[in-house]
Design a protein around this motif. Structure first.
Motif, PDB file in Angstrom:
ATOM      1  N   VAL B  15       0.843  -1.201   0.000  1.00  0.00           N
ATOM      2  CA  VAL B  15       0.000   0.000   0.000  1.00  0.00           C
ATOM      3  C   VAL B  15       0.877   1.251   0.000  1.00  0.00           C
ATOM      4  CG1 VAL B  15      -1.738   1.283   1.282  1.00  0.00           C
ATOM      5  CG2 VAL B  15      -1.903  -1.187   1.124  1.00  0.00           C
ATOM      6  N   SER B  18       2.426   1.676  -3.352  1.00  0.00           N
ATOM      7  CA  SER B  18       1.572   2.194  -4.428  1.00  0.00           C
ATOM      8  C   SER B  18       1.615   3.720  -4.457  1.00  0.00           C
ATOM      9  CB  SER B  18       0.139   1.685  -4.267  1.00  0.00           C
ATOM     10  OG  SER B  18      -0.480   2.293  -3.167  1.00  0.00           O
ATOM     11  N   SER B 200      -7.233   1.005   0.849  1.00  0.00           N
ATOM     12  CA  SER B 200      -5.926   0.541   0.374  1.00  0.00           C
ATOM     13  C   SER B 200      -6.068  -0.088  -1.013  1.00  0.00           C
ATOM     14  CB  SER B 200      -5.310  -0.438   1.371  1.00  0.00           C
ATOM     15  OG  SER B 200      -6.072  -1.614   1.441  1.00  0.00           O
TER      16      SER B 200
END
Lengths: 386, 353
Positions: B15, B18, B200
């Motif tokens: 997460v 990203s 997320s």
């Protein structure tokens, strides 16, 4: 060539004019002695959540004490010790500061302290730091607050504790203090995890702590960043006690932490729960006076603990000035020495966040009256019921 | 460590990764098309997050005044440039993009803030994006376009100065304390030991969608092809009539859009501060270095690796987390230098432009 000479002429005229003007100002002010108060704050940079309220409070400090006029000169150090030292030299050499209020973080206070000693200028720091002969500070030292937290842990039967603090010198200092006080109370510190103020996640640290099943977690952090660990602990359903230091006590901490903060335990100065203080509490009237003054200028609900520390610096200064003014006149070394001596002899001075009793060995002077334990209920700090 | 914790750490790392990946894409896009190592990309993320949080509490975000100020400055620069060169043909178009369009957004934001809160979610997101996206091209116009022919290191210095300016303005505008917003999607599901939040998934989804959109844009759209041409050879692109200035503005627009989305998503999942962006941007930059700042896929892979590395390092030695993550730079640099100077951007050739 002509142009340059003309510029020089203008510059000379301006210099002459300003000389005459300052001369007038000095003769006009000669009747009233002027005490120059240097102020160094970290109103920008990483410590600005403390520096900005402190800077705001300076505007509320007394302008007239015992027949002397107080002149405040405020400089910003951005939380940088190097800049703080330069600011201190400037205040000492150019402004002939008689006393310094600041700085607002431990590293900058430590840096300024050596200059304060060298120039014999008393300093009232707005951060708990190791003092020398000329330095004092108003906030509660972490050891005083930690002792209260550890006593509460012991009362609740905590035997294992996890530490989660900032990865900086304050984090190190508080970790060592925690280990010392906890082991004396028979509590084992079984984890030492660190994070940064602007980290976006503390999942890994919290996972590690929870894998060791401590009875309690101690989050040693200041301001809004202190909320992130508690949000993560709550998300992962941690069932033990969570403890916080007084550095976390402000309205923004409550706003960011939201409902996840319900049931935490934190040490705080009495100002944090001023509405719950009984009438016989010595701090109450001074705390209310401070809140009224601050809220009147910066809006209702804006007065916070950090500003109260600066207010108390003003209280200490006002209490010490009459003695010093009787001995020497401002702007001299003798006055600064007299002011230092007077600060060291202050007894039972009531501030907005505690009662100060200075001595040669204690340049903070706060005692257990400056410590309350609080919890959070419905988005507000309330006294912890024993 | 047991497998369950490893899985949780991997999830957390992906997460975080990203976010880094979105910023790394922007870093590569900007570097290849303009040779600028855009340090303030992270600051735009922080600005976006703070702006979004302001809308949530129904306050007019102070970034409105940053946009108004920058637009005014850019307009002034355009008018002076046109008067000096006595070429007024391009002026109406420049005035439209630098004065009228941002002006309309500012007026819209001020009008909306007069309405009683709460704003609907979609309006908050769109208003935030509308306030942040123009900042990209405007920053480019004001800070970079006048010195665009300078060397990579000079542009880097300008980028650092811009970072300090934006961060300082963010402190004055939003104050020192952190903010947090409600997540865009407040739901979660359980996957074995993992609790996966919708937010997320959204973050990873937006990263994937942005990467795909960039790919299609570069392959299919004329403007995208032009950007690629500039990236491959600036002089050649100029010879066939692709303006470096326009492609720079487009690249900044795209990267500001990515920053805007990242900020909105981050504000819903963590506490953001006026100075949060720098560290995020720096780590994304380390990720982008995996591809030598010129390869998109390698930058994305690198960013995810940095995210996962950070998560595991935080578990093992949280006090040395940042030091260890940045130490990853050393093997990357070594590998890049061993692999040799290949299709990298040649500074000497460019600075003669």
């Amino acid at each position: 060539m002509h142009k340059r000479e003309a510029t020089r002429g203008i510059a000379r005229a301006i210099a002459l004019g300003s000389l005459i003007l300052t001369g007038f100002a000095q003769t006009a002010g000669a009747a009233v002695p002027t005490v120059t108060v240097g102020v160094i704050v970290g109103a920008t940079g990483p410590v600005s959540s403390i520096g900005i309220p402190v800077k705001n409070t300076i505007a509320l400090l007394p302008r007239m004490v015992a027949g002397a006029q107080l002149r405040y000169v405020i400089l910003d150090d951005g939380g940088d010790p190097g800049v703080a030292v330069k600011a201190m030299r400037e205040l000492s050499e150019q402004d002939h500061a008689d006393i310094l209020i600041g700085s607002t973080s431990v590293p900058t206070c430590v840096a300024v302290a050596t200059v304060a000693l060298e120039t014999q200028t008393p300093e009232i720091g707005i951060a708990p730091f190791p003092t020398n002969a000329y330095t004092f500070f108003t906030p509660q030292p972490p050891e005083l607050m930690l002792a209260g937290l550890i006593a509460d842990m012991k009362a609740k039967g905590v035997t294992t504790l996890a530490y989660l603090g900032f990865s900086d010198s304050l984090g190190d200092h508080n970790y060592q203090a925690t280990v010392k006080l906890a082991s004396a109370a028979g509590i084992r510190v079984i984890a030492d995890e660190r994070y940064d103020r602007t980290d976006t996640t503390v999942t890994a640290q919290v996972l590690k702590i929870m894998s060791r099943h401590p009875d309690a977690v101690f989050v040693s952090a200041a301001g809004t960043p202190a909320a992130l660990p508690q949000l993560e602990l709550a998300r992962r359903d941690y069932r033990g006690h969570v403890y916080f230091l007084h550095g976390a006590i402000n309205a923004e901490f409550l706003r960011v932490g939201g409902n996840a903060l319900n049931g935490i335990t934190a040490s705080a100065g009495p100002f944090a729960i001023v509405d719950h203080l009984t009438d016989d509490n010595p701090v109450r009237s001074q705390a209310l006076r401070f809140r009224e003054a601050y809220d009147a200028k910066y809006g209702p609900g804006s007065a916070g603990t950090f500003a109260a520390y600066a207010w108390d610096a003003g209280v200490l200064l006002a209490a010490a000035l009459p003695t010093a003014l009787a001995k020497a006149s401002p702007g001299t070394v003798a006055f600064r020495v007299a002011l230092r001596d007077a600060l060291e002899q202050l007894h039972d001075v009531v501030g907005a966040d505690g009662v100060y009793n200075m001595s040669a060995s204690n340049h903070n002077g706060l005692d257990a009256r400056a410590r309350v334990l609080v919890t959070v209920r419905a988005g507000a700090f309330v006294p912890l019921q024993p | 460590m047991n497998p369950e914790i490893a899985l949780l750490l991997l999830q957390d790392g992906l997460v975080t990764g990203s976010t880094y990946a979105l910023l790394a894409l922007a870093a590569v896009l900007l570097f290849t098309t303009t040779r600028i190592i855009f340090v303030p990309q992270g600051d735009l993320v922080a600005l976006s997050g703070l702006t979004y949080a302001s809308w949530e509490v129904g306050k007019l975000p102070a970034s409105v005044w940053l946009l108004a100020g920058l637009a005014g400055l850019a307009t002034l620069i355009e008018i002076i440039a046109a008067t000096r060169s006595r070429r007024f043909r391009a002026l109406p178009r420049a005035l439209f993009t630098h004065a009228i369009l941002p002006g309309l957004i500012v007026v819209l934001a001020v009008c909306v803030s007069a309405r009683p809160p709460p704003l609907p979610l979609i309006a908050r997101v769109l208003l935030t994006v509308a306030l942040i996206v123009p900042l990209g091209p405007l920053v480019y116009r004001v800070a970079f376009q006048p010195v665009i022919a300078a060397s990579i290191s000079s542009l880097f210095v300008v980028a650092i100065a811009t970072h300090f300016a934006i961060e300082g303005i963010a402190l004055i505008a939003f104050g020192p304390e952190g903010v947090r917003a409600a997540p865009l999607l407040d739901a979660s599901m359980t996957l074995g030991p993992l609790s996966v939040s919708a937010q997320s998934l959204l973050m990873i989804g937006v990263t994937a969608a942005s990467a795909a959109a960039l790919y299609l844009f570069f392959r299919l759209h004329m403007l995208g092809k032009a950007l690629r041409a500039v990236a491959v050879n600036r002089l050649g692109a100029r010879l066939v009539g692709i303006g470096a200035e326009r492609s720079g503005a487009v690249a900044f627009l795209l990267s500001a859009a990515m920053a805007a989305f990242t900020g909105v998503l981050l504000a819903g999942s963590t506490t953001l501060y006026y100075d949060s962006g720098f560290m995020i941007g720096l780590k994304a930059f380390v990720g982008a270095l995996f591809g030598g700042l010129i390869s998109y896929p390698a930058a994305v892979v690198g960013a995810f690796l940095i995210g996962v590395l950070e998560s595991f390092v935080s578990f093992w030695a949280s006090a040395y987390k940042d030091a260890l993550v940045f130490a990853a730079l050393i093997p990357i640099m070594w590998w890049l230098s061993v692999r040799g100077h290949t299709e990298g951007i040649d500074d000497d050739e460019d600075s003669t432009l």
